[in-house]
Design a protein around this motif. Structure first.
Motif, PDB file in Angstrom:
ATOM      1  N   MET A   1     -27.807   9.546  40.986  1.00 21.60           N
ATOM      2  CA  MET A   1     -28.936   8.641  41.196  1.00 21.60           C
ATOM      3  C   MET A   1     -29.626   8.912  42.526  1.00 21.60           C
ATOM      4  O   MET A   1     -30.851   8.822  42.630  1.00 21.60           O
ATOM      5  CB  MET A   1     -28.482   7.190  41.093  1.00 21.60           C
ATOM      6  CG  MET A   1     -28.174   6.789  39.659  1.00 21.60           C
ATOM      7  SD  MET A   1     -27.822   5.040  39.436  1.00 21.60           S
ATOM      8  CE  MET A   1     -26.096   4.992  39.886  1.00 21.60           C
ATOM      9  N   ARG A   2     -28.847   9.270  43.534  1.00 18.01           N
ATOM     10  CA  ARG A   2     -29.446   9.626  44.819  1.00 18.01           C
ATOM     11  C   ARG A   2     -30.325  10.861  44.648  1.00 18.01           C
ATOM     12  O   ARG A   2     -31.398  10.961  45.223  1.00 18.01           O
ATOM     13  CB  ARG A   2     -28.366   9.877  45.861  1.00 18.01           C
ATOM     14  CG  ARG A   2     -28.961  10.153  47.235  1.00 18.01           C
ATOM     15  CD  ARG A   2     -27.921  10.268  48.301  1.00 18.01           C
ATOM     16  NE  ARG A   2     -27.381   8.951  48.622  1.00 18.01           N
ATOM     17  CZ  ARG A   2     -26.383   8.751  49.467  1.00 18.01           C
ATOM     18  NH1 ARG A   2     -25.797   9.782  50.043  1.00 18.01           N
ATOM     19  NH2 ARG A   2     -25.952   7.545  49.730  1.00 18.01           N
ATOM     20  N   PHE A   3     -29.867  11.807  43.818  1.00 22.91           N
ATOM     21  CA  PHE A   3     -30.657  13.012  43.568  1.00 22.91           C
ATOM     22  C   PHE A   3     -31.942  12.684  42.798  1.00 22.91           C
ATOM     23  O   PHE A   3     -33.038  13.056  43.203  1.00 22.91           O
ATOM     24  CB  PHE A   3     -29.854  14.050  42.779  1.00 22.91           C
ATOM     25  CG  PHE A   3     -30.677  15.232  42.396  1.00 22.91           C
ATOM     26  CD1 PHE A   3     -30.890  16.253  43.305  1.00 22.91           C
ATOM     27  CD2 PHE A   3     -31.288  15.298  41.157  1.00 22.91           C
ATOM     28  CE1 PHE A   3     -31.696  17.331  42.978  1.00 22.91           C
ATOM     29  CE2 PHE A   3     -32.094  16.362  40.818  1.00 22.91           C
ATOM     30  CZ  PHE A   3     -32.297  17.392  41.734  1.00 22.91           C
ATOM     31  N   ALA A   4     -31.783  11.989  41.684  1.00 28.37           N
ATOM     32  CA  ALA A   4     -32.911  11.764  40.777  1.00 28.37           C
ATOM     33  C   ALA A   4     -33.850  10.663  41.252  1.00 28.37           C
ATOM     34  O   ALA A   4     -35.027  10.648  40.878  1.00 28.37           O
ATOM     35  CB  ALA A   4     -32.391  11.419  39.382  1.00 28.37           C
ATOM     36  N   GLY A   5     -33.323   9.730  42.028  1.00 30.64           N
ATOM     37  CA  GLY A   5     -34.136   8.573  42.391  1.00 30.64           C
ATOM     38  C   GLY A   5     -34.362   7.663  41.200  1.00 30.64           C
ATOM     39  O   GLY A   5     -35.297   6.872  41.173  1.00 30.64           O
ATOM     40  N   GLU A   6     -33.505   7.794  40.202  1.00 34.78           N
ATOM     41  CA  GLU A   6     -33.618   7.032  38.950  1.00 34.78           C
ATOM     42  C   GLU A   6     -32.225   6.611  38.498  1.00 34.78           C
ATOM     43  O   GLU A   6     -31.222   7.135  38.973  1.00 34.78           O
ATOM     44  CB  GLU A   6     -34.234   7.902  37.839  1.00 34.78           C
ATOM     45  CG  GLU A   6     -35.589   8.490  38.149  1.00 34.78           C
ATOM     46  CD  GLU A   6     -36.713   7.462  38.144  1.00 34.78           C
ATOM     47  OE1 GLU A   6     -36.486   6.339  37.626  1.00 34.78           O
ATOM     48  OE2 GLU A   6     -37.800   7.782  38.648  1.00 34.78           O
ATOM     49  N   THR A   7     -32.164   5.704  37.538  1.00 36.09           N
ATOM     50  CA  THR A   7     -30.901   5.358  36.902  1.00 36.09           C
ATOM     51  C   THR A   7     -30.370   6.584  36.174  1.00 36.09           C
ATOM     52  O   THR A   7     -31.134   7.314  35.532  1.00 36.09           O
ATOM     53  CB  THR A   7     -31.103   4.198  35.907  1.00 36.09           C
ATOM     54  OG1 THR A   7     -31.561   3.062  36.633  1.00 36.09           O
ATOM     55  CG2 THR A   7     -29.819   3.857  35.176  1.00 36.09           C
ATOM     56  N   CYS A   8     -29.075   6.826  36.287  1.00 34.91           N
ATOM     57  CA  CYS A   8     -28.455   7.962  35.608  1.00 34.91           C
ATOM     58  C   CYS A   8     -27.243   7.474  34.820  1.00 34.91           C
ATOM     59  O   CYS A   8     -26.515   6.592  35.282  1.00 34.91           O
ATOM     60  CB  CYS A   8     -28.017   9.023  36.612  1.00 34.91           C
ATOM     61  SG  CYS A   8     -29.389   9.854  37.431  1.00 34.91           S
ATOM     62  N   VAL A   9     -27.060   8.061  33.649  1.00 34.28           N
ATOM     63  CA  VAL A   9     -25.930   7.710  32.792  1.00 34.28           C
ATOM     64  C   VAL A   9     -25.073   8.952  32.550  1.00 34.28           C
ATOM     65  O   VAL A   9     -25.569  10.078  32.567  1.00 34.28           O
ATOM     66  CB  VAL A   9     -26.396   7.107  31.447  1.00 34.28           C
ATOM     67  CG1 VAL A   9     -27.128   5.796  31.678  1.00 34.28           C
ATOM     68  CG2 VAL A   9     -27.284   8.077  30.683  1.00 34.28           C
ATOM     69  N   THR A  10     -23.778   8.718  32.324  1.00 34.86           N
ATOM     70  CA  THR A  10     -22.854   9.817  32.080  1.00 34.86           C
ATOM     71  C   THR A  10     -23.108  10.405  30.698  1.00 34.86           C
ATOM     72  O   THR A  10     -23.144   9.684  29.711  1.00 34.86           O
ATOM     73  CB  THR A  10     -21.399   9.317  32.167  1.00 34.86           C
ATOM     74  OG1 THR A  10     -21.232   8.624  33.398  1.00 34.86           O
ATOM     75  CG2 THR A  10     -20.414  10.467  32.070  1.00 34.86           C
TER      76      THR A  10
END
Length: 147
Positions: A44-53
């Motif tokens: 999420m820090r990388f994408a700046g977005e919500t991330c799911v596994t």
């Protein structure tokens, strides 16, 4: 463009009695949960977005973490796709009295950046301008080739 260093997260958790199995060591599911949580924070820090596994590959448990020791979980992004982020996650056991560390677990987690509706969205490119960034990227990629 985010860098591996900007996504690097290290977290420490002391293994408590309610986190252990019958052998008084950290339950594998607890370790996996810690890895997933810290890995997601890195993604999420990388994408700046919500991330799911999306995927976990080659999760190895090479030694236990005794009750009372500290689980040190490290994660960083090292490769990206259109909407996916590959995050290397490693766990060490740390003796709280001496600081001695030994590797216990490691894996590659793949996360997907999603919008509010849960649909995949594009992520930025990975940029590795410093020696430390390149070292983290190489450590992640080297583990890929070993799997």
């Amino acid at each position: 463009m985010p860098t591996p260093c900007e996504t690097y997260i290290e977290n420490r958790v002391r293994i408590q009695p309610d986190m252990t199995n019958n052998y008084d060591t950290a339950h594998g599911g607890v370790v996996m949960k810690l890895m997933d949580e810290v890995g997601a924070m890195s993604a999420m820090r990388f994408a700046g977005e919500t991330c799911v596994t999306a995927r976990i590959s080659g999760l190895d448990f090479t030694r236990p973490i005794p009750r009372g020791d500290i689980a040190v979980v490290e994660a960083w992004a090292y490769r990206v796709g259109r909407s996916s982020i590959r995050v290397r996650v490693v766990v060490d056991r740390e003796d709280p009295r001496t600081g001695e560390r030994k590797r216990t677990s490691e894996s590659c987690f793949v996360f997907v950046a999603v919008d509010e509706d849960g649909s995949p969205i594009e992520v930025p490119e990975l940029h590795s301008p410093t020696d430390r960034d390149r070292q983290l990227e190489e450590r992640g990629r080297a583990a890929d080739s070993a799997e």
